[in-house]
Design a protein around this motif. Structure first.
Motif, short mmCIF file in Angstrom:
data_model
loop_
_atom_site.label_atom_id
_atom_site.label_comp_id
_atom_site.label_asym_id
_atom_site.label_seq_id
_atom_site.Cartn_x
_atom_site.Cartn_y
_atom_site.Cartn_z
N ALA A 31 0.83 -1.20 0.00
CA ALA A 31 0.00 0.00 0.00
C ALA A 31 0.86 1.26 0.00
O ALA A 31 0.60 2.21 -0.75
CB ALA A 31 -0.93 -0.01 1.21
N LEU A 32 1.91 1.27 0.83
CA LEU A 32 2.79 2.43 0.88
C LEU A 32 3.54 2.62 -0.43
O LEU A 32 3.73 3.75 -0.89
CB LEU A 32 3.79 2.27 2.03
N LEU A 33 3.95 1.51 -1.04
CA LEU A 33 4.63 1.61 -2.33
C LEU A 33 3.71 2.16 -3.40
O LEU A 33 4.10 3.02 -4.21
CB LEU A 33 5.16 0.23 -2.73
N LEU A 34 2.47 1.68 -3.41
CA LEU A 34 1.49 2.18 -4.39
C LEU A 34 1.22 3.67 -4.19
O LEU A 34 1.14 4.44 -5.15
CB LEU A 34 0.19 1.39 -4.26
N LEU A 35 1.11 4.08 -2.93
CA LEU A 35 0.88 5.49 -2.63
C LEU A 35 2.08 6.33 -3.07
O LEU A 35 1.91 7.41 -3.65
CB LEU A 35 0.63 5.67 -1.14
N LEU A 36 3.28 5.83 -2.82
CA LEU A 36 4.49 6.56 -3.21
C LEU A 36 4.57 6.72 -4.73
O LEU A 36 4.90 7.81 -5.23
CB LEU A 36 5.73 5.83 -2.70
N LEU A 37 4.24 5.67 -5.46
CA LEU A 37 4.27 5.73 -6.92
C LEU A 37 3.22 6.71 -7.45
O LEU A 37 3.47 7.46 -8.40
CB LEU A 37 4.03 4.34 -7.51
N THR A 38 2.06 6.71 -6.83
CA THR A 38 1.00 7.61 -7.26
C THR A 38 1.36 9.06 -7.00
O THR A 38 1.16 9.93 -7.86
CB THR A 38 -0.32 7.27 -6.53
N VAL A 39 1.91 9.35 -5.83
CA VAL A 39 2.35 10.71 -5.50
C VAL A 39 3.46 11.14 -6.46
O VAL A 39 3.46 12.29 -6.95
CB VAL A 39 2.82 10.79 -4.04
N THR A 40 4.38 10.24 -6.74
CA THR A 40 5.48 10.56 -7.66
C THR A 40 4.95 10.93 -9.04
O THR A 40 5.39 11.91 -9.65
CB THR A 40 6.45 9.37 -7.77
N ALA A 41 3.99 10.13 -9.53
CA ALA A 41 3.40 10.42 -10.84
C ALA A 41 2.69 11.77 -10.82
O ALA A 41 2.78 12.56 -11.77
CB ALA A 41 2.43 9.31 -11.24
#
Length: 355
Positions: A31-41
């Motif tokens: 979940a944290l990885l997905l959130l990080l990727l989304t914020v980065t995008a």
């Protein structure tokens, strides 16, 4: 003959517990990885794309001055730190707040169509923003619209609470009171737009369709604080919300003061919505769509549904804001248009699958 003891021994228990802990840890990490990727995008992409390495180098230099030698321009630094990152953070907070509110309201009212708009809070916030934009001359600067919008949301909360107290605080009466208040406040807002300064009409309509242009670091503390406190309290009371969702009689047999607890939940969700609407405008469909999506794989237990709705609500609105910024670059499309189109199609697909 003695009955055979079939209870799991210490060895079996020791095997089960680590497996659950490992699965939970993997889920949190994913979940944290997905959130990080989304914020980065959300920060990297836009009308002026910025490389991911540059984005996080700028963030690192701001969080730990001197840790990274600057190799980027002042313009890129301003875009990342002053414009996009606070906007992405606000999108995540608002998305989480609206989805959280929708999940709770759908359980408490036992109405699958319940969302923040249904209870009139968004209409109250929109009315407050209209007053600020058309009749105050922005007397408080950039905080004028959020403060007036929050005041309008509080007004809607008080009105719905008063009407529902007269009619009764059953689930159906709460929804009916919210719909009635929403119609009245929306009509007043439309009348003010019709009679107001035509030059400000475009700004008012854009705000009513949702926008995150007010995002600034000092302002994020308000939605972040309200979301954190509300989420924590709702998670703690999630089992009582489960009981209320099973019916008033069931909740009463478990010792829950149904009328007071339902009204408390309504006030908490209304205030949460009011704060979010105050900074983002009226954004629809997030509170309606996301909880239904979560229940497809998480079931109906609010112990899981409430935090997961907040998480996926944040992801949803960050991605919707990215689409709104990119699809009509260099102009910003109102984010409510994106959530309305995508949310409507997704909701029909969910209903079709359930049918």
């Amino acid at each position: 003959m003695l009955a055979e003891d079939t209870s799991p021994g210490p060895a079996a228990v020791s095997r089960v517990v680590p497996v659950r802990v490992i699965r939970g840890g993997v889920g949190v990490f994913a979940a944290l990885l997905l959130l990080l990727l989304t914020v980065t995008a959300g920060v990297s992409l836009g009308s002026a794309p910025i490389p991911v390495t540059t984005v996080w180098s700028i963030v690192a230099s701001k969080l730990a001055p001197g840790s990274v030698e600057a190799f980027w321009s002042a313009g890129r630094e301003s875009i990342v730190w002053d414009v996009r990152l606070p906007r992405v953070m606000l999108a995540g907070l608002v998305g989480a707040g609206l989805a959280l509110t929708g999940a709770v309201l759908q359980s408490v009212t036992r109405n699958p169509l319940a969302d923040p708009h249904l209870l009139g809070v968004s209409s109250g916030g929109a009315l407050g923003a209209i007053v600020a934009l058309l009749h105050t001359g922005m007397i408080l600067g950039l905080l004028t619209v959020p403060l007036f919008a929050f005041g309008g949301a509080l007004l809607a909360t008080v009105l719905v609470a008063f009407v529902s107290r007269v009619l009764g605080t059953s689930a159906d009466r709460l929804v009916l009171a919210g719909v009635a208040v929403a119609f009245v406040l929306t009509s007043i807002g439309n009348l003010m737009i019709f009679l107001g300064d035509p030059r400000a009409t475009h700004t008012v309509i854009f705000w009513m369709l949702g926008g995150l242009g007010l995002a600034q670091w000092p302002h994020l503390i308000y939605p972040a604080l309200v979301l954190s406190v509300s989420l924590g309290w709702l998670v703690v009371r999630s089992r009582e919300i489960n009981a209320l969702a099973m019916g008033d009689e069931t909740a009463m047999t478990l010792g829950i003061p149904v009328r007071r607890f339902r009204l408390t939940l309504f006030v908490v969700t209304a205030l949460l919505t009011g704060v979010m609407v105050a900074f983002s405008g009226a954004i629809g469909f997030v509170g309606l769509m996301v909880p239904h999506f979560v229940r497809l794989f998480a079931g109906s237990d609010n112990v899981r549904v409430i935090p997961l709705s907040a998480f996926f609500g944040a992801l949803t609105l960050i991605m919707a804001d990215l689409v709104a910024r990119v699809i009509m670059t260099p102009e910003d499309m109102p984010i409510g248009v994106v959530t309305g189109i995508v949310g409507g199609i997704a909701f029909v697909a969910i209903l079709t699958r359930r049918a």
